[in-house]
Design an enzyme around this catalytic site. Structure first.
Site, mmCIF file in Angstrom:
data_model
loop_
_atom_site.group_PDB
_atom_site.id
_atom_site.type_symbol
_atom_site.label_atom_id
_atom_site.label_comp_id
_atom_site.label_asym_id
_atom_site.label_seq_id
_atom_site.Cartn_x
_atom_site.Cartn_y
_atom_site.Cartn_z
ATOM 1 N N LEU A 264 0.825 -1.196 0.000
ATOM 2 C CA LEU A 264 0.000 0.000 0.000
ATOM 3 C C LEU A 264 0.871 1.261 0.000
ATOM 4 O O LEU A 264 1.923 1.301 0.625
ATOM 5 C CB LEU A 264 -0.886 0.022 1.249
ATOM 6 C CG LEU A 264 -1.849 -1.153 1.429
ATOM 7 C CD1 LEU A 264 -2.513 -1.071 2.797
ATOM 8 C CD2 LEU A 264 -2.897 -1.167 0.321
ATOM 9 N N GLU B 283 6.822 -3.676 12.411
ATOM 10 C CA GLU B 283 6.585 -2.766 13.537
ATOM 11 C C GLU B 283 5.107 -2.446 13.708
ATOM 12 O O GLU B 283 4.635 -2.187 14.825
ATOM 13 C CB GLU B 283 7.361 -1.465 13.325
ATOM 14 C CG GLU B 283 7.174 -0.473 14.460
ATOM 15 C CD GLU B 283 7.881 0.839 14.230
ATOM 16 O OE1 GLU B 283 8.586 1.294 15.146
ATOM 17 O OE2 GLU B 283 7.727 1.411 13.134
ATOM 18 N N ASP B 284 4.352 -2.466 12.612
ATOM 19 C CA ASP B 284 2.944 -2.078 12.695
ATOM 20 C C ASP B 284 2.070 -3.091 13.422
ATOM 21 O O ASP B 284 0.918 -2.794 13.733
ATOM 22 C CB ASP B 284 2.386 -1.854 11.285
ATOM 23 C CG ASP B 284 2.982 -0.627 10.629
ATOM 24 O OD1 ASP B 284 3.226 0.358 11.339
ATOM 25 O OD2 ASP B 284 3.198 -0.661 9.395
ATOM 26 N N ARG C 256 -4.160 -5.589 5.933
ATOM 27 C CA ARG C 256 -3.011 -5.994 6.729
ATOM 28 C C ARG C 256 -3.390 -6.841 7.947
ATOM 29 O O ARG C 256 -2.502 -7.254 8.703
ATOM 30 C CB ARG C 256 -2.221 -4.759 7.165
ATOM 31 C CG ARG C 256 -1.707 -3.923 5.988
ATOM 32 C CD ARG C 256 -0.641 -2.937 6.409
ATOM 33 N NE ARG C 256 0.531 -3.625 6.933
ATOM 34 C CZ ARG C 256 1.550 -3.020 7.521
ATOM 35 N NH1 ARG C 256 1.536 -1.703 7.674
ATOM 36 N NH2 ARG C 256 2.588 -3.710 7.976
ATOM 37 N N HIS D 202 2.629 7.381 8.868
ATOM 38 C CA HIS D 202 2.689 7.093 10.300
ATOM 39 C C HIS D 202 3.432 8.198 11.032
ATOM 40 O O HIS D 202 4.242 8.911 10.443
ATOM 41 C CB HIS D 202 3.421 5.763 10.554
ATOM 42 C CG HIS D 202 2.672 4.554 10.114
ATOM 43 N ND1 HIS D 202 3.241 3.581 9.308
ATOM 44 C CD2 HIS D 202 1.407 4.143 10.366
ATOM 45 C CE1 HIS D 202 2.355 2.628 9.089
ATOM 46 N NE2 HIS D 202 1.233 2.937 9.711
ATOM 47 N N CYS E 155 10.331 0.778 10.641
ATOM 48 C CA CYS E 155 9.231 -0.122 10.254
ATOM 49 C C CYS E 155 9.637 -1.587 10.209
ATOM 50 O O CYS E 155 8.790 -2.480 10.357
ATOM 51 C CB CYS E 155 8.716 0.232 8.863
ATOM 52 S SG CYS E 155 8.253 1.925 8.579
#
Length: 261
Positions: free
Chosen positions: A19, A68-69, A88, A164, A250
């Site tokens: 994305l 990391e997300d 996701r 982010h 990330c």
């Protein structure tokens, strides 16, 4: 000294389908080069004394290397995220299983809350959370309910110009928040503690040690600025991930100390 561990996840062969929101999609993402760059990133962690724990690959998830997300870790608690992009959600179970196997307590962000780990910046007992396209007010409220009993102070930060919060700002070991001003909504959040950097990739650092920073090789002027402040800088080429709004933060979940240390 606390042990240093990190969760990592190798890139999907579908990385190029990841994305993008605030940048134009690149005409070409070289997946083979991205794999070599990821290997170099992991090597930099290990060379600095970090133990890397690989989350099982998610080959059908283009963004899965951005591990990391998937969570926010504070002390011995891992708050499992609920990403703002539904595409996701399937990345979450493997990451949650891995951090559970390492002995962390777990909590979860539940609907209608959304939270991406990349929206969370922690330093010195303060947890700043970007409220924007991927993280909503309910997600921030749930995170606060999980972290405040541990002594954290959760602060909401407006976010409109980047994917982010940690795409805009990160923090140096001394607590100075660094950011590329054109993509920072409100630097006054860190009044007196904000340092502008000359390149956007220079706003992203991973703290490898009290005086060692990991950052992108695409920000040489920022690297010089940090070196002048007394830090040793380790650079890695992550150009293929930067084409997808990725950065050095990330690509791992840093675990400074393990339950039982």
């Amino acid at each position: 000294m606390f042990s240093r561990h990190a969760l990592i996840r190798r890139p999907s062969a579908r990385l190029a389908d990841g994305l993008v929101t605030h940048i134009e999609r690149s005409a070409h993402v070289d997946v083979e080069l991205a794999q070599r760059q990821w290997d170099g990133y992991v090597a930099a962690l290990r060379d600095a004394g970090w133990t890397a724990h690989e989350v099982p690959p998610a080959p059908d998830c283009p963004d899965s290397a951005f591990v990391e997300d998937t969570m926010v870790v504070y002390g011995d608690l891992a708050v499992i995220s609920r990403p703002g992009a539904e595409e996701r959600w399937t990345e979450i179970p493997g990451a949650a299983d891995t951090v559970c196997e390492l002995g962390y307590r777990m909590a979860r962000i539940e609907a209608p809350g959304t939270l991406d780990g990349g929206d969370v910046l922690k330093h010195g007992g303060t947890v700043w959370v970007g409220r924007g396209g991927r993280t909503n007010d309910e997600g921030i409220a749930q995170l606060a309910s999980h972290l405040e009993p541990l002594g954290a102070r959760v602060v909401t930060v407006p976010l409109t110009k980047v994917l982010h919060l940690k795409s805009a700002v990160t923090a140096l070991p001394d607590g100075t928040v660094i950011g590329y001003e054109p993509v920072v909504d409100d630097a006054d959040v860190w009044r007196g503690h904000f340092l502008p950097v000359p390149e956007e990739p220079g706003a992203h650092v991973v703290l490898l040690d009290d005086d060692v920073l990991l950052m992108s090789s695409a920000a040489p002027q920022s690297a010089k600025l940090f070196e002048e402040r007394g830090y040793r800088v380790v650079t890695v080429d992550i150009s293929e991930f930067e084409k997808l709004e990725g950065c050095v933060t990330c690509l791992s979940v840093r675990l400074r100390g393990m339950p039982g240390d």
